[in-house]
Design an enzyme around this catalytic site. Structure first.
Site, mmCIF file in Angstrom:
data_model
loop_
_atom_site.group_PDB
_atom_site.id
_atom_site.type_symbol
_atom_site.label_atom_id
_atom_site.label_comp_id
_atom_site.label_asym_id
_atom_site.label_seq_id
_atom_site.Cartn_x
_atom_site.Cartn_y
_atom_site.Cartn_z
ATOM 1 N N PRO A 143 55.956 54.587 35.797
ATOM 2 C CA PRO A 143 56.061 55.020 34.394
ATOM 3 C C PRO A 143 56.710 56.395 34.242
ATOM 4 O O PRO A 143 57.393 56.654 33.254
ATOM 5 C CB PRO A 143 54.599 55.034 33.930
ATOM 6 C CG PRO A 143 53.933 54.000 34.773
ATOM 7 C CD PRO A 143 54.597 54.095 36.118
ATOM 8 N N GLY A 144 56.537 57.276 35.232
ATOM 9 C CA GLY A 144 57.120 58.610 35.142
ATOM 10 C C GLY A 144 58.187 58.876 36.177
ATOM 11 O O GLY A 144 58.556 60.026 36.423
ATOM 12 N N GLU A 184 68.823 48.717 40.740
ATOM 13 C CA GLU A 184 69.447 49.107 42.009
ATOM 14 C C GLU A 184 70.300 50.359 41.851
ATOM 15 O O GLU A 184 71.315 50.534 42.532
ATOM 16 C CB GLU A 184 70.298 47.971 42.584
ATOM 17 C CG GLU A 184 69.510 46.774 43.011
ATOM 18 C CD GLU A 184 68.546 47.072 44.137
ATOM 19 O OE1 GLU A 184 68.982 47.353 45.269
ATOM 20 O OE2 GLU A 184 67.333 47.023 43.872
ATOM 21 N N GLY A 185 69.877 51.252 40.964
ATOM 22 C CA GLY A 185 70.623 52.477 40.690
ATOM 23 C C GLY A 185 71.477 52.304 39.457
ATOM 24 O O GLY A 185 72.329 51.425 39.396
ATOM 25 N N THR A 186 71.250 53.135 38.450
ATOM 26 C CA THR A 186 72.020 53.036 37.215
ATOM 27 C C THR A 186 73.488 53.369 37.454
ATOM 28 O O THR A 186 73.871 53.915 38.498
ATOM 29 C CB THR A 186 71.472 54.004 36.151
ATOM 30 O OG1 THR A 186 71.653 55.359 36.626
ATOM 31 C CG2 THR A 186 69.990 53.753 35.881
ATOM 32 N N ASP A 189 71.890 50.347 50.549
ATOM 33 C CA ASP A 189 73.233 50.092 51.082
ATOM 34 C C ASP A 189 73.458 48.600 51.292
ATOM 35 O O ASP A 189 74.594 48.117 51.232
ATOM 36 C CB ASP A 189 73.419 50.832 52.412
ATOM 37 C CG ASP A 189 73.331 52.344 52.248
ATOM 38 O OD1 ASP A 189 73.461 52.824 51.105
ATOM 39 O OD2 ASP A 189 73.114 53.035 53.265
ATOM 40 N N GLY A 249 61.897 57.078 37.539
ATOM 41 C CA GLY A 249 62.899 56.025 37.526
ATOM 42 C C GLY A 249 63.979 56.271 38.555
ATOM 43 O O GLY A 249 63.834 55.953 39.726
#
Length: 405
Positions: free
Chosen positions: A134-135, A382-384, A256, A137
């Site tokens: 929740p805190g 998977e990473g913005t 990766d 990302g």
């Protein structure tokens, strides 16, 4: 001469997987988009039975590298086809998933055998990875979930959200969840380790299954850990590893491997939308005139060609990242490039496809609007987009995370 052709083996496999996507996935895509929390068990059981030849995850492969030189490339090609069929259904397929990728990236040989061998048979199983909180990302180093040693066990406490296949991995199969937790919050990245929590372990609870915009056939869960005890040897790697950033780097290596897979899935969704637009234009005798000077083309022709070019660029970046893994090369930069490009491209292509077909594209009569909804997640998980661009910039410019954030 540079050759971008796939091997005969991968092309044959691609045709087989496309048949599955076309015949088993497309016909039920709308049904399980609307019945979000119901499982297509006939489809899932079928996919589990054919998993020995269908590479939706490579974590259970036991052949030595020289006997599987194209494993990751073959997987990306197959996942593009499955996501062309339906991305949500693809994500719901029982397999080792992100949890298996973490075990493969950071686990010992004994752990790989102990946790992954179960996926070779028996009833359908899922594995998942729980990172987001929740805190916390994009900044994985800010994880608040804790793990402390108590005799021969680790005791985990905390909450994880947006866990793909979390319900199936934690409660509905004999799978497992890889949980990221910190041994010491003050140590930052150096305190973060990954722990394997077996399905049904007391103290691990599924408290919520999300209602989502897209990929609705897959479950996305909230997991709560309350004094959840796991064996000492369920920490990925050695339990005696000191608090250094090496453990965190080992688990981060999971991305990766998984970012090219997410990129391949995005490409499949984008291709589905582009194929549909081109087929519709052809049905109405609208020709795309290739080979002309840009100023002689219509706006529609330029749009279609631009969609094709961006999609192919994303595909080649993805294949490159997968090829590098297959050849034992570090692909941290290339994996993030592929993920960033594919995530951006799929959102643009699906939105443009809906725009080209107008009100019909926006209606639920076609799958175009669904593909537009399914597309956006590829630019987030998977990473913005922003995080992957940041990684690319750091690698190209030679900056550390402290120097460029």
């Amino acid at each position: 001469m540079i050759d971008f052709e796939l091997s005969d083996g991968i092309q044959t496999q691609r045709q087989m997987v496309h048949a599955v996507a076309e015949q088993a996935m497309r016909p039920i895509a709308r049904e399980y988009d609307e019945r979000e929390h119901e499982k297509p068990w006939d489809f899932l059981n079928m996919m589990w039975q054919v998993s020995s030849w269908l590479p939706v995850s490579g974590a259970t492969e036991k052949k030595p590298r020289q006997e599987r030189p194209e494993r990751n490339l073959a997987m990306c090609v197959s996942i593009e086809e499955l996501s062309w069929g339906d991305a949500g259904l693809y994500l719901s397929i029982p397999n080792t998933g992100l949890g298996g990728a973490a075990v493969a990236a950071a686990g010992t040989s004994e752990q790989k055998e102990r946790f992954l061998a179960r996926f070779a048979g028996g009833k359908p199983k899922w594995a998942a990875m729980a990172i987001t909180e929740p805190g916390c990302g994009s900044d994985s180093s800010a994880i608040q979930t804790t793990a402390h040693r108590d005799g021969d066990h680790w005791v985990i406490n905390g909450t994880k959200i947006f866990c793909t296949s979390g319900l199936m991995a934690a409660e509905k199969s004999e799978g497992f969840v890889v949980v990221w937790a910190t041994l010491d919050r003050s140590a930052g990245r150096a305190g973060i380790k990954a722990f394997v929590v077996e399905a049904g372990t007391p103290g691990m609870y599924v408290t919520k299954v999300e209602n989502k915009l897209g990929i609705r056939a897959s479950d996305t869960a909230t997991l709560v850990f309350e004094d959840c005890r796991v064996p000492l040897d369920n920490i990925l790697g050695s339990p005696e590893v000191p608090k250094t950033s090496e453990g965190f780097k080992g688990v981060m290596a999971t991305f990766d491997a998984t970012r090219p897979i997410v990129a391949a899935s995005a490409i499949g969704v984008g291709r589905a939308a582009l194929d549909f637009v081109k087929d519709t234009l052809k049905e109405h005798d609208i020709e795309i005139r290739y080979g002309l000077s840009p100023h002689k083309l219509t706006v529609l022709e330029r749009d279609v060609m631009e969609m094709e070019a961006h999609l192919q660029a994303a595909r080649l970046l993805t294949w490159r990242a997968a090829w590098m893994m297959d050849n034992g090369l570090r692909n941290n930069l290339e994996a993030s490039m592929a993920k960033a490009k594919a995530g951006l491209v799929v959102t643009q292509i699906t939105q443009k496809a809906v725009e080209i077909l107008g009100p019909l594209g926006y209606s639920r009569q076609l799958l175009l609007e669904k593909w537009m909804r399914d597309a956006k997640i590829n630019d987030i998980f998977e990473g913005t987009q922003q995080i992957n661009q940041l990684i690319v910039a750091r690698r190209i410019l030679g900056y550390s995370s402290k120097e460029l954030s």
